[in-house]
Design a protein around this motif. Sequence first.
Motif, PDB file in Angstrom:
ATOM      1  N   ARG A   2     -18.405 -11.490   3.451  1.00 26.05           N
ATOM      2  CA  ARG A   2     -18.010 -12.646   2.655  1.00 26.05           C
ATOM      3  C   ARG A   2     -16.635 -12.496   2.041  1.00 26.05           C
ATOM      4  NH1 ARG A   2     -23.236 -12.920  -0.938  1.00 26.05           N
ATOM      5  NH2 ARG A   2     -24.673 -12.456   0.721  1.00 26.05           N
ATOM      6  N   GLY A   3     -16.225 -11.250   1.791  1.00 26.86           N
ATOM      7  CA  GLY A   3     -14.947 -11.066   1.129  1.00 26.86           C
ATOM      8  C   GLY A   3     -14.383  -9.683   1.320  1.00 26.86           C
ATOM      9  N   LEU A   4     -13.070  -9.570   1.130  1.00 26.56           N
ATOM     10  CA  LEU A   4     -12.355  -8.300   1.151  1.00 26.56           C
ATOM     11  C   LEU A   4     -11.605  -8.187  -0.162  1.00 26.56           C
ATOM     12  CD1 LEU A   4     -10.787  -8.285   4.730  1.00 26.56           C
ATOM     13  CD2 LEU A   4     -12.627  -6.843   3.911  1.00 26.56           C
ATOM     14  N   ASP A   5     -11.710  -7.024  -0.805  1.00 29.33           N
ATOM     15  CA  ASP A   5     -11.032  -6.808  -2.071  1.00 29.33           C
ATOM     16  C   ASP A   5     -10.018  -5.695  -1.893  1.00 29.33           C
ATOM     17  OD1 ASP A   5     -10.498  -7.138  -4.800  1.00 29.33           O
ATOM     18  OD2 ASP A   5     -11.798  -5.444  -5.280  1.00 29.33           O
ATOM     19  N   PHE A   6      -8.795  -5.926  -2.341  1.00 31.37           N
ATOM     20  CA  PHE A   6      -7.716  -4.960  -2.202  1.00 31.37           C
ATOM     21  C   PHE A   6      -7.208  -4.568  -3.571  1.00 31.37           C
ATOM     22  CE2 PHE A   6      -7.620  -7.645   1.538  1.00 31.37           C
ATOM     23  CZ  PHE A   6      -7.573  -6.720   2.556  1.00 31.37           C
ATOM     24  N   ASP A   7      -6.608  -3.373  -3.644  1.00 29.66           N
ATOM     25  CA  ASP A   7      -5.904  -3.056  -4.872  1.00 29.66           C
ATOM     26  C   ASP A   7      -4.570  -3.799  -4.828  1.00 29.66           C
ATOM     27  OD1 ASP A   7      -4.392  -1.621  -3.075  1.00 29.66           O
ATOM     28  OD2 ASP A   7      -4.848   0.339  -3.911  1.00 29.66           O
ATOM     29  N   ASN A   8      -3.669  -3.515  -5.710  1.00 32.72           N
ATOM     30  CA  ASN A   8      -2.453  -4.302  -5.790  1.00 32.72           C
ATOM     31  C   ASN A   8      -1.414  -3.955  -4.734  1.00 32.72           C
ATOM     32  OD1 ASN A   8      -2.821  -6.243  -7.776  1.00 32.72           O
ATOM     33  ND2 ASN A   8      -2.723  -4.670  -9.354  1.00 32.72           N
ATOM     34  N   GLY A   9      -1.670  -2.950  -3.929  1.00 32.52           N
ATOM     35  CA  GLY A   9      -0.706  -2.605  -2.899  1.00 32.52           C
ATOM     36  C   GLY A   9      -0.599  -3.687  -1.846  1.00 32.52           C
ATOM     37  N   GLY A  10       0.615  -4.079  -1.523  1.00 30.95           N
ATOM     38  CA  GLY A  10       0.841  -5.119  -0.527  1.00 30.95           C
ATOM     39  C   GLY A  10       0.772  -4.617   0.897  1.00 30.95           C
ATOM     40  N   GLU A  11       0.577  -3.309   1.077  1.00 35.22           N
ATOM     41  CA  GLU A  11       0.581  -2.748   2.430  1.00 35.22           C
ATOM     42  C   GLU A  11      -0.609  -3.198   3.261  1.00 35.22           C
ATOM     43  OE1 GLU A  11      -1.159   0.322  -0.403  1.00 35.22           O
ATOM     44  OE2 GLU A  11       0.578  -0.970  -0.376  1.00 35.22           O
ATOM     45  N   PHE A  12      -1.662  -3.698   2.627  1.00 33.18           N
ATOM     46  CA  PHE A  12      -2.840  -4.118   3.370  1.00 33.18           C
ATOM     47  C   PHE A  12      -2.887  -5.617   3.628  1.00 33.18           C
ATOM     48  CE2 PHE A  12      -4.300  -0.260   1.123  1.00 33.18           C
ATOM     49  CZ  PHE A  12      -4.470   0.526   2.248  1.00 33.18           C
ATOM     50  N   ILE A  13      -2.146  -6.371   2.863  1.00 33.89           N
ATOM     51  CA  ILE A  13      -2.207  -7.824   2.989  1.00 33.89           C
ATOM     52  C   ILE A  13      -0.954  -8.310   3.700  1.00 33.89           C
ATOM     53  CG2 ILE A  13      -2.340  -9.994   1.717  1.00 33.89           C
ATOM     54  CD1 ILE A  13      -3.721  -8.473  -0.530  1.00 33.89           C
ATOM     55  N   ASN A  14      -1.148  -9.021   4.807  1.00 30.99           N
ATOM     56  CA  ASN A  14      -0.032  -9.618   5.520  1.00 30.99           C
ATOM     57  C   ASN A  14      -0.457 -10.987   6.041  1.00 30.99           C
ATOM     58  OD1 ASN A  14      -1.498  -9.204   7.934  1.00 30.99           O
ATOM     59  ND2 ASN A  14      -0.622  -7.153   8.141  1.00 30.99           N
ATOM     60  N   THR A  15       0.461 -11.697   6.641  1.00 29.04           N
ATOM     61  CA  THR A  15       0.187 -13.061   7.099  1.00 29.04           C
ATOM     62  C   THR A  15      -0.936 -13.100   8.123  1.00 29.04           C
ATOM     63  OG1 THR A  15       2.528 -13.547   6.764  1.00 29.04           O
ATOM     64  CG2 THR A  15       1.276 -15.121   8.068  1.00 29.04           C
ATOM     65  N   GLN A  16      -0.953 -12.163   9.049  1.00 30.19           N
ATOM     66  CA  GLN A  16      -1.984 -12.147  10.078  1.00 30.19           C
ATOM     67  C   GLN A  16      -3.368 -11.947   9.460  1.00 30.19           C
ATOM     68  OE1 GLN A  16       0.781 -10.237  10.265  1.00 30.19           O
ATOM     69  NE2 GLN A  16       1.892 -11.109  11.993  1.00 30.19           N
TER      70      GLN A  16
END
Length: 170
Positions: A2-16
């Motif tokens: 249902r969901g993915l939770d990330f810390d504040n690092g932007g290395e895991f979140i991208n447009t794709q």
Amino acid sequence: MRGLDFDNGGEFINTQLIEWAQDKGIDLTRARAYKYNDNAHVEQRNRDWVRRHAFRFRYEGPQEMALLNELWKLVNLRKNHLLPMVKANGYATAGSGRRKRTYDQPRTAYQRLLDQHAMDESHAEALESVHRDLNPAAITRRVNAIQNQPINRAKMRAPSGDALFGEQIS
């Protein structure tokens, strides 16, 4: 999922990743800025289970990935079926007036799941079959054997005389 939770690092979140999650209907969330303790339970699990069993070495390649996947399966079987845990259920006041945490009786995660009657009969029987076939000694022997393989591979990659493995530096 249902969901993915990330810390504040932007290395895991991208447009794709954002587009993929939107297509699958998965919610993406991030920890709050400057709130370092938001992911404390995840980090505790990393320290407590991942590093205890896989240590802090760098693992590379499909063979080591297969070993780690087998290791996690065995560790999770042992954790969920064989290791009892206690859950906090409130506070009591001691004779001195001090508050003391109280806990329920130790139960495994498997037993707690069965107690909740949250599964249908076929899933409960399948889980019971897995539980019945477990051999704690065989699991421990296999975990130890798996742990030795990546350690030996990491040793081979380490420079000669590396103090990380208890050898003397020349």
